[in-house]
Design a protein around this motif. Structure first.
Motif, short mmCIF file in Angstrom:
data_model
loop_
_atom_site.label_atom_id
_atom_site.label_comp_id
_atom_site.label_asym_id
_atom_site.label_seq_id
_atom_site.Cartn_x
_atom_site.Cartn_y
_atom_site.Cartn_z
N CYS A 191 35.18 -4.17 -17.57
CA CYS A 191 33.92 -4.46 -17.22
C CYS A 191 33.26 -3.02 -15.98
CB CYS A 191 33.98 -5.96 -16.70
SG CYS A 191 32.56 -6.41 -16.00
N GLU A 192 32.45 -3.48 -15.84
CA GLU A 192 31.98 -2.42 -15.12
C GLU A 192 31.98 -3.68 -14.10
OE1 GLU A 192 31.43 -0.04 -12.97
OE2 GLU A 192 31.45 1.15 -14.64
N LYS A 193 31.93 -3.39 -12.58
CA LYS A 193 31.34 -3.60 -10.69
C LYS A 193 29.82 -4.47 -11.32
CE LYS A 193 29.51 -2.00 -8.25
NZ LYS A 193 28.12 -1.59 -8.28
N PRO A 194 29.85 -5.20 -10.52
CA PRO A 194 30.68 -6.22 -10.40
C PRO A 194 30.89 -6.99 -11.37
CG PRO A 194 27.70 -7.02 -9.89
CD PRO A 194 28.01 -5.53 -9.91
N SER B 222 20.79 6.33 -19.12
CA SER B 222 21.65 5.09 -18.09
C SER B 222 22.59 5.53 -17.14
CB SER B 222 22.65 4.10 -18.64
OG SER B 222 23.46 4.80 -19.12
N GLN B 223 22.79 5.58 -16.23
CA GLN B 223 23.30 5.81 -15.44
C GLN B 223 24.80 5.97 -15.34
OE1 GLN B 223 24.50 5.48 -10.05
NE2 GLN B 223 22.84 4.24 -11.06
N ILE B 224 25.69 5.18 -15.74
CA ILE B 224 27.02 5.15 -16.14
C ILE B 224 27.95 5.81 -17.01
CG2 ILE B 224 27.57 2.32 -16.72
CD1 ILE B 224 29.24 4.65 -13.65
N GLY B 225 27.04 5.34 -18.17
CA GLY B 225 27.02 5.88 -19.03
C GLY B 225 28.03 6.59 -19.78
N PRO C 189 23.90 -4.14 -17.90
CA PRO C 189 23.28 -5.03 -16.63
C PRO C 189 23.70 -6.12 -15.70
CG PRO C 189 21.49 -4.05 -17.00
CD PRO C 189 22.61 -4.09 -18.30
N ASN C 190 24.47 -6.60 -14.37
CA ASN C 190 25.28 -7.22 -14.09
C ASN C 190 24.98 -8.43 -14.49
OD1 ASN C 190 25.74 -4.95 -12.19
ND2 ASN C 190 24.71 -5.90 -10.45
N ALA C 191 24.06 -9.15 -14.16
CA ALA C 191 24.18 -10.38 -15.20
C ALA C 191 24.71 -10.81 -16.58
CB ALA C 191 22.19 -10.81 -14.92
N THR C 192 24.82 -10.31 -17.14
CA THR C 192 25.17 -10.15 -18.77
C THR C 192 27.01 -10.19 -19.39
OG1 THR C 192 25.64 -7.49 -19.25
CG2 THR C 192 23.31 -9.24 -19.66
N HIS C 193 27.28 -9.11 -17.78
CA HIS C 193 28.55 -9.00 -17.76
C HIS C 193 29.83 -10.19 -18.01
CE1 HIS C 193 27.81 -5.68 -14.21
NE2 HIS C 193 28.49 -4.92 -15.50
N PHE C 194 29.75 -11.50 -17.31
CA PHE C 194 30.53 -12.95 -17.66
C PHE C 194 30.27 -12.75 -19.32
CE2 PHE C 194 30.77 -17.72 -17.52
CZ PHE C 194 31.39 -17.01 -17.49
N LEU D 187 24.85 0.38 -27.64
CA LEU D 187 24.59 0.79 -25.99
C LEU D 187 22.97 0.50 -25.52
CD1 LEU D 187 26.19 3.93 -27.71
CD2 LEU D 187 27.08 2.76 -27.11
N ASP D 188 22.64 -0.74 -26.33
CA ASP D 188 20.92 0.03 -25.44
C ASP D 188 20.61 -1.84 -25.69
OD1 ASP D 188 18.57 2.00 -24.97
OD2 ASP D 188 18.28 0.41 -24.70
N HIS D 189 19.57 -1.94 -25.18
CA HIS D 189 19.39 -3.41 -24.99
C HIS D 189 17.85 -3.44 -25.97
CE1 HIS D 189 16.00 -1.10 -22.51
NE2 HIS D 189 15.80 -2.62 -23.15
N ARG D 190 17.50 -1.91 -26.12
CA ARG D 190 16.13 -2.24 -28.34
C ARG D 190 17.73 -1.58 -28.85
NH1 ARG D 190 13.95 3.12 -25.26
NH2 ARG D 190 15.94 3.56 -24.55
N GLY E 197 25.34 1.40 -21.04
CA GLY E 197 25.57 3.12 -21.55
C GLY E 197 25.36 3.51 -21.93
N GLY E 198 23.24 3.42 -22.09
CA GLY E 198 22.99 3.51 -23.64
C GLY E 198 22.34 5.54 -23.11
N GLU E 199 21.25 5.72 -23.91
CA GLU E 199 20.85 7.36 -23.00
C GLU E 199 19.83 6.65 -21.69
OE1 GLU E 199 17.89 9.12 -26.04
OE2 GLU E 199 18.80 10.70 -25.48
#
Ligand code: NAI
Length: 377
Positions: free
Chosen positions: A105-108, A15-18, A85-90, A38-41, A11-13
């Protein structure tokens, strides 16, 4: 009442849903924004978190650092939102649940059914809340629709028809744009494109309003832009446990449709329609009677719809306030007043089972398949 402490991952600067999470979590004074990765960086995330007012000792470079930092504190966060992003949720959701944190958790929720089932088990074992952000279910008039079905006001539901079809990826000349391309790349998006991204909102909404679950489905997937490996258009027929017939169309190439999420529910004694672009109205027709518009905030709504209508009648109440309703229900649940209707890990894993079943069905010429996760069979 003491404020709850809230943290966010992703949900960083930009981002769509942050922004919707920040507006939603902070709207009603239940939560204070206390921690974030908040960010991958890492540096960008820390810097942005500080600009948003988080104390520097609780701005973290990544989620593992945040987990270690927060679990040691006496005043650890009461809730963490996973908006990556989705692949990290689990991985993130499981780690925070296991460490005793409540999670939104965000969907999916996960990429596979097995991961989803594991999240259900971990949430049960730890007794922590694992909510999933099916935020459209928190619009007041969606709650009204569900309450009307529960009260028998349209009789037994025969048919539900729902669409989540927009046209924002319909420009073939933009298909290589990196912000678009990953959604149709199995390495990044998993087994499904549009159905896993938008279709599951529509499927969850059908289940939520009808108060029922999908039992079986048959799917037809298409990649209408040929460079795409994953589907950008899907038609899914389904049957619910109570016998309701379901039809779902989801597309990202429906040029001219904007948000494009709507649902119609047809019962034995009436029907109604709700659309995300006119969220304050539920259009209701009793059998043999006139069509009526039921308006958010008017007198005589069902209690849940009334409770979640927060601004006066005719004032627009939009997407961030629907997200805020999820946070209100979370705050109540954390404080011990569990809220019926808060989407949880069971909804998350049912969605993943539907996604994987739809992929299998589409590959098998539209075969009808059992769509329930094995833990709920
Ligand atoms: P985005 O790509 O716009 O933003 C992702 C953000 O997460 C970026 O700030 C990025 O730097 C950060 N990030 C990425 N990896 C991270 C990591 N390992 N640790 C910390 N931060 C990390 O993505 P968008 O559209 O905001 O989507 C995020 C999630 O929200 C997705 O799962 C998506 O499906 C979901 N979503 C849900 C919606 C809903 O209606 N419930 C609507 C839009 C998105």
């Amino acid at each position: 009442m003491k404020k709850l402490q809230w943290g966010m991952i992703g949900g960083g600067e930009g981002s769509q849903i942050g922004p919707a999470h920040r507006l939603g979590a902070l709207a009603d004074g239940h939560f204070s924004f206390t921690a974030g990765a908040l960010d991958h960086r890492p540096e960008a995330g820390r810097e942005y978190a500080q600009r948003l007012g988080i104390a520097s000792d609780r701005t973290y470079g990544d989620w593992k650092e945040m987990l270690e930092g927060e679990r040691k504190r006496d005043d650890r966060i009461d809730l963490v939102t996973v908006a990556t992003p989705n692949a990290t949720h689990f991985e993130i959701t499981r780690a925070f649940l296991e460490a005793g944190f409540n999670v939104l958790c965000e969907k999916p929720m996960t990429m596979t059914v097995e991961e989803g089932e594991e999240i259900v088990r971990v949430a049960e074992a730890t007794g922590r809340i694992c909510a999933v952000n099916y935020c459209y279910s928190a619009y007041p008039m969606v709650r009204q629709a569900r309450a009307m079905v529960r009260a028998g006001e349209i009789g037994k539901v025969r048919l539900v028809v729902t669409n989540f079809s927009h046209g924002h990826h319909g420009d073939a000349t933009d298909a290589d744009n990196p912000r678009v391309r990953w959604r149709y790349d199995p390495a990044m998006a998993g087994v499904s494109g549009q159905f896993a991204d938008c279709g599951i909102h529509a499927l969850h909404m059908a289940c939520f309003i009808c108060d029922d679950e999908v039992e079986s489905l048959s799917a037809d997937f298409a990649s209408t832009i040929s460079s795409r490996e994953l589907e950008d258009d899907a038609m899914v027929n389904f049957r619910m446990s109570g016998g309701t017939v379901g039809r779902l169309w989801t597309s990202s190439v429906a040029i001219g449709r904007q948000h494009g999420f709507d649902i119609q529910v047809f019962g034995e004694t009436g029907g109604f329609r709700w659309a995300s672009e006119q969220p304050n109205q539920l259009v209701y027709t009793p059998v043999g009677g006139r069509t009526q518009i039921i308006e958010k905030g008017e007198r005589g709504l069902h209690a849940d719809a009334q409770r979640l209508s927060r601004v006066a009648i005719a004032h627009p109440e939009g997407f961030p306030l629907a997200v805020a309703n999820i946070y209100c229900d979370l705050a109540d649940t954390i404080r011990g007043e569990a809220r019926d209707g808060l989407p949880g890990a069971a909804d998350g894993v049912r969605s993943m089972a539907a996604v994987h079943t739809a992929v299998a069905s589409a590959r098998d010429g539209g075969a009808w398949l059992d769509a329930r996760p094995s833990i709920f069979r």
